[in-house]
Design an enzyme around this catalytic site. Structure first.
Site, PDB file in Angstrom:
ATOM      1  CG  ASP A  73     -29.294  39.938  47.368  1.00  0.00           C
ATOM      2  OD1 ASP A  73     -28.215  40.010  46.771  1.00  0.00           O
ATOM      3  OD2 ASP A  73     -30.328  40.505  46.986  1.00  0.00           O
ATOM      4  CG  HIS A 107     -27.182  42.302  44.157  1.00  0.00           C
ATOM      5  ND1 HIS A 107     -28.333  41.852  44.771  1.00  0.00           N
ATOM      6  CD2 HIS A 107     -27.569  42.805  42.963  1.00  0.00           C
ATOM      7  CE1 HIS A 107     -29.369  42.074  43.980  1.00  0.00           C
ATOM      8  NE2 HIS A 107     -28.937  42.651  42.874  1.00  0.00           N
ATOM      9  CG  ASN A 200     -32.805  44.068  35.932  1.00  0.00           C
ATOM     10  OD1 ASN A 200     -33.898  44.389  36.388  1.00  0.00           O
ATOM     11  ND2 ASN A 200     -31.668  44.372  36.507  1.00  0.00           N
ATOM     12  CB  SER A 269     -31.832  44.033  41.966  1.00  0.00           C
ATOM     13  OG  SER A 269     -31.652  42.673  41.750  1.00  0.00           O
TER      14      SER A 269
END
Length: 422
Positions: A73, A107, A200, A269
């Protein structure tokens, strides 16, 4: 001074404001509001997924002990109070000179806490598998992007070689990658469970809304879409398709953000790490269970949603941790999501062994993008996400068999031919 207070402060608000800067995102969400979390108990009270997934019961059987989950990530801030002691030394493939893995975006820290946030006090975010360990691998830059899937492939291989038994990929794009496919095959061959978000939909672009993102659509990967808080409605921003395998909570979530802040997040996510956490629970209870059996438990114990059986929106349904840890599930010998050809035929995208030449140079044009960065507003997303398919497809060689039979000699050869991504 902010210490270990577990609250949203001025620094967090400034960071959230900066994420709203890109003009392309202006139409995607309303203006930012004030910070939503101000006290410790509010953070814990907002962890609605804990009750929805009945984790109190699940933890009676397993808590993630002994399992390492790789978070590939934007990095992970291991100093966050929810993650102190949970994060192993990792790898930064963006800033290769960095001595430790950091998270300039937040994130990856959010994802990591949803997987393994501590549950030894009454504060902050609790993970699905609170005793699991996080192996952080940074592949996303300060804009939450990676320009070349090769960097993700390197991260996957490194994670596998450093003991990860579950891989979480809360990232993706509409392009495809032969090198990343080979790295995923390497993970499968090493008995690793791989979980990724389906993607998304962007309000400002249709280029990323046409289908499940890659690598989630790679055969063998558990592709996770997002569910609303009511437990029955698919999140309207989730990209879904025939590759969808499971759903998990994805909206009205409060996530950890370093160094000791929180923010509201939504998106696939954050559904993916919920499933990664459940996979860690299963592997914690049954350390010797093969990856295929872990996935088999995940899908056979899911709470069916939508049309009966698997469908293109909910997959097999909403992940059910307690059922996955207790149900009598019929045995399978292989990954139930695998599409490996039968013995004697080359597996597509097979990973080269150490020392063997890698596949052709990676596609480098498409801007791969993680699901958009979270904001504090109900609209959800501020950073643009417009992954572009470079049209090159991924190279696959499937079996062409040449037989030469004589009385004494039989030769069998397998080659692979070019094809597009699944």
């Amino acid at each position: 001074m902010l210490s270990l207070s577990r609250r949203v402060g001025a620094a967090a608000l400034a960071g959230l404001m900066s994420l709203a800067a890109p003009a392309a995102a202006a139409s995607a969400s309303p203006p930012l509001t004030e910070p939503v979390i101000t006290t410790d108990d509010t953070v814990r009270a907002d962890q609605w997924q804990l009750e929805a997934l009945d984790l109190a019961d699940a933890w009676a059987y397993a808590d993630g002990t002994g399992v390492t989950v790789a978070v590939i990530d934007s990095g992970v801030d291991g100093s966050h109070p929810d993650l102190v002691g949970q994060v192993l030394p990792g790898l930064d493939l963006v800033d290769t000179k960095a001595e430790t893995v950091t998270d300039p975006v937040g994130h990856g820290t959010t994802v990591a806490a949803f997987i393994a946030g501590r549950n030894d006090d009454d504060n902050g975010v609790v993970g699905i598998a609170p005793k699991a360990k996080i192996l952080p691998i940074r592949v996303l830059d300060e804009e939450n992007r990676y320009d070349d899937a090769l960097i993700v492939a390197k991260g996957v291989r490194w994670a596998v070689d450093h003991g990860a038994k579950v891989l979480n990929l809360s990232l993706g794009g509409s392009g495809s990658s032969a090198t990343l496919a080979a790295a995923l095959d390497y993970a499968f061959a090493k008995d690793v469970v791989v979980i990724a978000c389906t993607g998304n939909a962007s309000a400002s672009s249709t280029s990323d809304n046409s289908g499940v993102w890659y690598p989630a659509r790679e055969p063998g990967v558990v592709a996770v879409a997002g569910m609303e808080r009511d437990g029955t409605t698919l999140w309207s921003g989730a990209i879904t398709g025939k590759e969808t395998v499971l759903t998990a909570p994805s909206t009205q979530l409060v996530g950890a953000r370093g160094p000791d802040d929180y923010w509201r997040v939504q998106g696939t996510s954050f559904a993916a790490p919920m499933v990664s956490g459940v996979a860690a629970l299963i592997r914690s209870r049954w350390p010797d269970m093969p990856a295929g059996e872990v996935i088999n438990r995940l899908i056979k114990t899911a709470d069916d949603r939508g049309e009966p059986g698997r469908d293109g929106q909910f997959g097999y349904g909403l992940v059910n941790p307690t059922a996955a840890l207790t149900a009598d599930v019929s045995f399978v010998t292989d990954n139930p999501l695998d599409t490996t050809p039968p013995p004697g035929v080359a597996r597509f995208g097979s990973a080269p062994v150490p020392g063997q030449a890698q596949s052709a140079p990676e596609e480098s044009n498409p801007p791969w993008v993680v699901t958009q960065a979270p904001t504090t507003n109900s609209g959800g997303w501020a950073a643009p996400a417009q992954p572009v398919d470079d049209g090159s497809g991924r190279t696959r060689w499937i079996a062409i068999v040449l037989f030469l039979i004589s009385a004494l000699v039989a030769a069998f050869t397998v080659r692979r031919f070019a094809g597009s991504a699944g």
